[in-house]
Scaffold this motif. Structure first.
Motif, PDB file in Angstrom:
ATOM      1  N   ALA A  25     -54.720  19.789  46.378  1.00  0.00           N
ATOM      2  CA  ALA A  25     -54.125  18.790  47.103  1.00  0.00           C
ATOM      3  C   ALA A  25     -54.766  17.971  47.452  1.00  0.00           C
ATOM      4  O   ALA A  25     -53.977  16.705  48.569  1.00  0.00           O
ATOM      5  N   ASP A  26     -56.006  18.503  48.125  1.00  0.00           N
ATOM      6  CA  ASP A  26     -57.021  17.027  48.357  1.00  0.00           C
ATOM      7  C   ASP A  26     -57.032  16.867  49.423  1.00  0.00           C
ATOM      8  O   ASP A  26     -56.590  15.517  49.842  1.00  0.00           O
ATOM      9  N   ARG A  27     -56.080  17.220  50.625  1.00  0.00           N
ATOM     10  CA  ARG A  27     -56.344  17.136  52.055  1.00  0.00           C
ATOM     11  C   ARG A  27     -55.805  18.081  53.286  1.00  0.00           C
ATOM     12  O   ARG A  27     -55.865  19.616  52.419  1.00  0.00           O
ATOM     13  N   ASP A  28     -55.689  18.275  53.686  1.00  0.00           N
ATOM     14  CA  ASP A  28     -55.853  19.517  54.902  1.00  0.00           C
ATOM     15  C   ASP A  28     -55.009  20.623  54.521  1.00  0.00           C
ATOM     16  O   ASP A  28     -53.605  20.156  54.386  1.00  0.00           O
ATOM     17  N   VAL A  29     -55.139  21.572  54.095  1.00  0.00           N
ATOM     18  CA  VAL A  29     -53.590  22.511  53.931  1.00  0.00           C
ATOM     19  C   VAL A  29     -53.380  24.049  53.972  1.00  0.00           C
ATOM     20  O   VAL A  29     -55.057  24.565  54.544  1.00  0.00           O
ATOM     21  N   ALA A 128     -60.692  22.228  52.923  1.00  0.00           N
ATOM     22  CA  ALA A 128     -59.693  21.841  54.017  1.00  0.00           C
ATOM     23  C   ALA A 128     -58.627  22.687  53.949  1.00  0.00           C
ATOM     24  O   ALA A 128     -57.494  22.557  54.419  1.00  0.00           O
ATOM     25  N   GLY A 156     -50.384  22.482  60.615  1.00  0.00           N
ATOM     26  CA  GLY A 156     -50.635  21.257  59.325  1.00  0.00           C
ATOM     27  C   GLY A 156     -49.339  20.221  59.181  1.00  0.00           C
ATOM     28  O   GLY A 156     -48.157  21.459  59.337  1.00  0.00           O
ATOM     29  N   ARG A 270     -46.860  17.608  44.108  1.00  0.00           N
ATOM     30  CA  ARG A 270     -46.112  16.339  44.090  1.00  0.00           C
ATOM     31  C   ARG A 270     -44.576  16.261  43.693  1.00  0.00           C
ATOM     32  O   ARG A 270     -43.883  15.932  44.950  1.00  0.00           O
ATOM     33  N   CYS A 273     -42.905  18.795  47.232  1.00  0.00           N
ATOM     34  CA  CYS A 273     -42.802  18.119  47.727  1.00  0.00           C
ATOM     35  C   CYS A 273     -41.782  17.117  47.668  1.00  0.00           C
ATOM     36  O   CYS A 273     -41.055  16.857  48.806  1.00  0.00           O
TER      37      CYS A 273
END
Length: 277
Positions: A25-29, A128, A156, A270, A273
């Motif tokens: 994800a390379d993001r907060d998860v 993250a 989140g 992706r 989502c």
């Protein structure tokens, strides 16, 4: 976005998909491990426990000085957790679901409720990824109750939920509220049989879903024909690769050992989502 990763049977690779989706994800998860009878997502992450809290249910306790043996509580209880034969009721705490009904129907107010621990919810942090997992106490059967406690900690805008195997009550509890379900299967007769059960469950719940094939091979004559026949989306295929199996045995996620697989999981995330939006 709440994504549930589920399967009709154990051992298909739900945790593998869940953890690597979170890493891609390379993001907060927020990653929830709802397989509370055998949580294992933490084995593939380096995070330390940030918080822990006990989860309890309220079970009845009878005041013998007030009870007249009317058996209203026993008649009400659908789980036979409190039983009276014209005497002071006997309570079976392990059968109690904590609904509080026996207390409400007691005409003499002889019943009060006391907390009984059923497990713990732990929160871990690894970069993250915020991992929330439940651990059911030994001998406790109230799996859905603990799963709901784990889901109460989701946070989140991206939540990935690792479901228990199968299609029973714990899985249905996990599936409720999902925006999209990724059903993980394997190209074997057993995998296909249990995938069909899982498909039936998510369809009955009216959830959007697709399938990811783990340990995929080119000569799959089981899952791919079924997906075409049922018009079910094939979201991704994770190949049958010895290096992946070795990484799993070492408690290492695929993306840690084989970063070239990141586009596969990033593409899967992706796609999901977009489909669940």
């Amino acid at each position: 976005m709440k994504i549930v990763v589920a399967s009709g049977k154990g051992g298909t690779g739900k945790t593998t998909v869940s953890v690597n989706l979170a890493l891609a994800a390379d993001r907060d998860v927020c990653l929830l491990d709802c397989d509370v009878e055998a949580p294992n997502a933490h084995l593939f992450l380096d995070g330390s426990v940030r918080s822990q809290r006990d989860v309890t249910v309220l079970i009845p306790e009878v005041d013998e000085t007030r009870c007249d043996g009317c058996a209203e509580c026993s008649t009400f209880c659908a789980y036979n957790a409190i039983v009276s034969f014209g005497t002071v009721p006997l309570v079976a705490p392990d059968l109690c679901h904590g609904c509080g009904g026996c207390k409400r129907v007691c005409p003499t107010k002889a019943i009060r409720e006391v907390p009984k621990r059923i497990g713990v919810v732990e929160t871990l942090q690894d970069g993250a990824i915020t991992l929330v997992q439940g651990q059911l106490d030994i001998g406790v059967t109230l799996t859905p109750t603990l799963i709901r406690a784990v889901k109460d900690h989701m946070q989140g805008d991206l939540v990935i939920i690792d479901a228990p195997p199968g299609t029973s009550c714990p899985v249905i509890t996990t599936l409720h509220g999902a925006d999209f379900v990724v059903l993980v299967t394997e190209p074997t007769p057993f995998g296909l049989n249990d995938l069909k059960l899982a498909v039936e469950a998510v369809r009955d719940l009216g959830l959007r879903f697709g399938v990811a094939i783990n340990r995929a091979t080119e000569d799959d004559t089981f899952v791919r024909p079924y997906l075409r026949e049922e018009n079910i989306a094939l979201l991704a295929e994770i190949p049958d690769n010895r290096r992946i199996a070795e990484a799993y045995a070492q408690g290492r996620p695929i993306l840690d050992v084989m970063p070239d697989y990141k586009p596969l999981f990033a593409g899967l995330l992706r796609t999901v989502c977009e489909a669940g939006a």
